[in-house]
Scaffold this active site. Structure first.
Site, PDB file in Angstrom:
ATOM      1  N   THR A 207       0.831  -1.212   0.000  1.00  0.00           N
ATOM      2  CA  THR A 207       0.000   0.000   0.000  1.00  0.00           C
ATOM      3  C   THR A 207       0.865   1.263   0.000  1.00  0.00           C
ATOM      4  O   THR A 207       0.407   2.343   0.359  1.00  0.00           O
ATOM      5  CB  THR A 207      -0.918   0.020   1.242  1.00  0.00           C
ATOM      6  OG1 THR A 207      -0.100  -0.161   2.401  1.00  0.00           O
ATOM      7  CG2 THR A 207      -1.976  -1.060   1.170  1.00  0.00           C
ATOM      8  N   GLY A 209       2.136   4.444  -1.218  1.00  0.00           N
ATOM      9  CA  GLY A 209       1.723   5.424  -2.228  1.00  0.00           C
ATOM     10  C   GLY A 209       0.263   5.374  -2.648  1.00  0.00           C
ATOM     11  O   GLY A 209      -0.124   6.013  -3.617  1.00  0.00           O
ATOM     12  N   THR A 210      -0.564   4.658  -1.899  1.00  0.00           N
ATOM     13  CA  THR A 210      -1.991   4.596  -2.285  1.00  0.00           C
ATOM     14  C   THR A 210      -2.632   5.984  -2.247  1.00  0.00           C
ATOM     15  O   THR A 210      -3.418   6.346  -3.124  1.00  0.00           O
ATOM     16  CB  THR A 210      -2.802   3.670  -1.350  1.00  0.00           C
ATOM     17  OG1 THR A 210      -2.511   4.028   0.003  1.00  0.00           O
ATOM     18  CG2 THR A 210      -2.480   2.219  -1.574  1.00  0.00           C
ATOM     19  N   GLY A 211      -2.286   6.757  -1.198  1.00  0.00           N
ATOM     20  CA  GLY A 211      -2.884   8.090  -1.047  1.00  0.00           C
ATOM     21  C   GLY A 211      -2.460   9.023  -2.173  1.00  0.00           C
ATOM     22  O   GLY A 211      -3.277   9.801  -2.698  1.00  0.00           O
ATOM     23  N   CYS A 212      -1.190   8.948  -2.567  1.00  0.00           N
ATOM     24  CA  CYS A 212      -0.684   9.794  -3.667  1.00  0.00           C
ATOM     25  C   CYS A 212      -1.412   9.445  -4.964  1.00  0.00           C
ATOM     26  O   CYS A 212      -1.866  10.319  -5.707  1.00  0.00           O
ATOM     27  CB  CYS A 212       0.820   9.584  -3.874  1.00  0.00           C
ATOM     28  SG  CYS A 212       1.817   9.833  -2.399  1.00  0.00           S
TER      29      CYS A 212
HETATM   30  N1  LIG Z   1      -6.126  -2.853   1.485  1.00  0.00           N
HETATM   31  C1  LIG Z   1      -6.912  -2.022   0.801  1.00  0.00           C
HETATM   32  N2  LIG Z   1      -7.867  -2.512  -0.020  1.00  0.00           N
HETATM   33  C2  LIG Z   1      -8.672  -1.687  -0.735  1.00  0.00           C
HETATM   34  N3  LIG Z   1      -8.600  -0.351  -0.667  1.00  0.00           N
HETATM   35  C3  LIG Z   1      -7.676   0.198   0.144  1.00  0.00           C
HETATM   36  C4  LIG Z   1      -6.787  -0.594   0.924  1.00  0.00           C
HETATM   37  N4  LIG Z   1      -5.961   0.239   1.622  1.00  0.00           N
HETATM   38  C5  LIG Z   1      -6.317   1.494   1.288  1.00  0.00           C
HETATM   39  N5  LIG Z   1      -7.368   1.491   0.418  1.00  0.00           N
HETATM   40  C6  LIG Z   1      -8.004   2.633  -0.218  1.00  0.00           C
HETATM   41  O1  LIG Z   1      -6.962   3.355  -0.865  1.00  0.00           O
HETATM   42  C7  LIG Z   1      -7.238   4.742  -0.845  1.00  0.00           C
HETATM   43  C8  LIG Z   1      -6.073   5.458  -0.147  1.00  0.00           C
HETATM   44  O2  LIG Z   1      -6.354   5.435   1.245  1.00  0.00           O
HETATM   45  P1  LIG Z   1      -5.313   5.357   2.414  1.00  0.00           P
HETATM   46  O3  LIG Z   1      -6.110   5.571   3.667  1.00  0.00           O
HETATM   47  O4  LIG Z   1      -4.510   4.100   2.294  1.00  0.00           O
HETATM   48  O5  LIG Z   1      -4.399   6.595   2.066  1.00  0.00           O
HETATM   49  P2  LIG Z   1      -3.054   7.047   2.698  1.00  0.00           P
HETATM   50  O6  LIG Z   1      -2.898   6.460   4.061  1.00  0.00           O
HETATM   51  O7  LIG Z   1      -3.029   8.519   2.556  1.00  0.00           O
HETATM   52  O8  LIG Z   1      -1.986   6.410   1.723  1.00  0.00           O
HETATM   53  P3  LIG Z   1      -0.381   6.451   1.827  1.00  0.00           P
HETATM   54  O9  LIG Z   1      -0.019   5.006   2.079  1.00  0.00           O
HETATM   55  O10 LIG Z   1       0.042   6.898   0.480  1.00  0.00           O
HETATM   56  O11 LIG Z   1       0.014   7.380   2.931  1.00  0.00           O
HETATM   57  C9  LIG Z   1      -8.588   4.881  -0.148  1.00  0.00           C
HETATM   58  O12 LIG Z   1      -9.615   4.874  -1.121  1.00  0.00           O
HETATM   59  C10 LIG Z   1      -8.661   3.641   0.721  1.00  0.00           C
HETATM   60  O13 LIG Z   1      -9.996   3.306   1.039  1.00  0.00           O
HETATM   61  C1  LIG Z   2       7.329  12.213  -1.170  1.00  0.00           C
HETATM   62  C2  LIG Z   2       6.260  11.431  -0.527  1.00  0.00           C
HETATM   63  N1  LIG Z   2       5.020  11.953  -0.457  1.00  0.00           N
HETATM   64  C3  LIG Z   2       4.022  11.254   0.126  1.00  0.00           C
HETATM   65  C4  LIG Z   2       4.252  10.008   0.662  1.00  0.00           C
HETATM   66  C5  LIG Z   2       3.114   9.288   1.370  1.00  0.00           C
HETATM   67  O1  LIG Z   2       2.874   8.073   0.880  1.00  0.00           O
HETATM   68  C6  LIG Z   2       5.562   9.489   0.555  1.00  0.00           C
HETATM   69  N2  LIG Z   2       5.886   8.255   1.029  1.00  0.00           N
HETATM   70  N3  LIG Z   2       6.533  10.218  -0.047  1.00  0.00           N
END
Ligand SMILES: Nc1ncnc2c1ncn2[C@@H]1O[C@H](COP(=O)(O)OP(=O)(O)OP(=O)(O)O)[C@@H](O)[C@H]1O
Ligand SMILES: Cc1ncc(CO)c(N)n1
Length: 267
Positions: A207, A209-212
Site C-alpha cells: 500500500t 503510495g496509495t494516497g498519492c
Molecule cells: N487494502 C486495501 N484494499 C482496498 N482499498 C484500500 C486498501 N488500503 C487502502 N485502500 C483505499 O486506498 C485509498 C487510499 O487510502 P489510504 O487511507 O490508504 O491513504 P493514505 O494512508 O493517505 O496512503 P499512503 O499510504 O500513500 O500514505 C482509499 O480509497 C482507501 O480506502
Molecule cells: C514524497 C512522498 N510523499 C508522500 C508520501 C506518502 O505516501 C511518501 N511516502 N513520499
C-alpha cells in the site's frame, strides 16, 4: 483538435517510484492528462522507509512554479508533501489567486511511519492552504490532526469531513478509510451531502503510495472537466484496481500498479 488536459503536482520525490511525484506523474499519464511537476523535497526513501530528506528553498519552489505558469496553463493541480512553513508560503503566494481546482493531499507521515511535515507547518496547512482547496483527502491520522478529533468509527469519519469543510473552509473533504478495518470506505462531504465510496478490502501489504495515487487520479479527472463526485468515483475505482494488481517488489510495503487496467497487455 481539443487541447490536452494538463495537471500539475507539487510534491516530494520517491526514487523507488511508488509514491510522491513519481506516483503522481504515472497516474496522470495513465489517465491521459499531461503531467507536470514541481519538486518540494528530494526524499531518499524506498518501500521500507525514509533514509534522508533535502527540502528545496522557498525561492526555488517559487521559481519552479513560475517556470510552469509562465509557459503552460493547467486545469487542476495537487499538493502532496509540503515539508515546512516557507515551502507552504511559496505555494500560497503563487497559487492563492489561481482559479483551477486544487486537490490537497495533506501528507504528514508515510506508510512506513516516517514524518514528512514539521509540526508548525500543520497549522499553516490548516489555516492558510486548506481554504484554497477544492477537496482535501486526509487518511484517518491526518483527519485527526486536522480536526483534533479521535476517529474510531464511520460516524467519526463523517463528522470529521463536515468539520473540515465548515470549520476550516475547505471546498470538500474526502476522509479515507484505508486505515480502518473491514471494507475500504471513504466519505466525501461537499458542503451539502455526504457521499460514500466503498470497495472490498484487498489483503495486501503493498500500500506504498496509495494516497498519492488516489489524489493524483482525482486531480487528473478534474483536469478533464469531471465533477468532483465523478472524479472521486472514477479515482476510487482506479486506486482499488492499482492496489489489487500491486507489485510485491522491494523489501517493505510494495507499490501500487498504475497500469493495472492494461495488465492483459503484459501477459
Ligand atoms: N487494502 C486495501 N484494499 C482496498 N482499498 C484500500 C486498501 N488500503 C487502502 N485502500 C483505499 O486506498 C485509498 C487510499 O487510502 P489510504 O487511507 O490508504 O491513504 P493514505 O494512508 O493517505 O496512503 P499512503 O499510504 O500513500 O500514505 C482509499 O480509497 C482507501 O480506502
Ligand atoms: C514524497 C512522498 N510523499 C508522500 C508520501 C506518502 O505516501 C511518501 N511516502 N513520499
Amino acid at each position: 483538435m481539443p487541447s490536452i488536459p494538463k495537471a500539475l503536482t507539487i510534491a516530494g520525490t520517491d526514487p523507488t517510484g511508488g509514491a510522491g511525484i513519481q506516483a503522481d506523474l504515472k497516474t496522470f499519464q495513465e489517465l491521459k492528462s499531461y503531467g507536470m511537476s514541481v519538486i518540494t523535497s528530494v526524499v531518499a526513501q524506498n518501500t521500507t522507509g525514509v533514509q534522508d530528506v533535502q527540502n528545496m528553498s522557498s525561492s526555488m519552489i517559487k521559481q519552479q512554479l513560475e517556470s510552469v505558469m509562465d509557459d503552460i496553463p493547467f486545469q487542476s493541480f495537487k499538493t502532496g508533501m509540503l515539508a515546512n512553513v516557507p515551502i507552504m508560503e511559496a505555494v500560497y503566494a503563487e497559487l492563492a489567486q489561481l482559479d483551477v481546482p486544487y486537490v490537497m493531499d495533506p501528507v504528514m507521515v508515510t506508510t512506513s511511519g516516517d514524518t514528512l511535515v514539521s509540526e508548525e507547518a500543520r497549522d499553516y496547512l490548516r489555516e492558510a492552504l486548506l481554504p484554497l482547496a477544492a477537496v482535501v483527502t486526509p487518511n484517518i491520522p491526518e483527519a485527526e490532526v486536522l480536526t483534533g478529533m479521535t476517529i474510531q468509527t464511520a460516524d467519526d469519519m463523517k463528522q470529521a469531513s463536515q468539520q473540515i469543510v465548515h470549520k476550516y473552509n475547505a471546498g470538500a473533504a474526502l476522509v479515507k478509510g484505508g486505515h480502518m478495518q473491514g471494507k475500504a470506505v471513504d466519505f466525501l462531504y461537499d458542503g451539502q451531502t455526504i457521499h460514500t465510496f466503498t470497495a472490498e478490502r484487498i489483503e495486501t501489504s503493498n500500500t506504498h503510495g496509495t494516497g498519492c495515487t488516489y489524489s493524483a487520479a482525482i486531480t487528473a479527472y478534474l483536469s478533464q472537466g469531471y465533477t468532483l463526485y465523478d472524479a472521486v468515483r472514477l479515482a476510487k475505482a482506479f486506486v482499488t484496481s492499482a492496489i489489487r494488481h500491486s507489485f510485491s517488489i522491494g523489501h517493505g510495503s510494495g507499490p501500487t500498479n498504475h497500469w493495472a487496467s492494461r495488465m492483459e497487455e503484459f501477459n
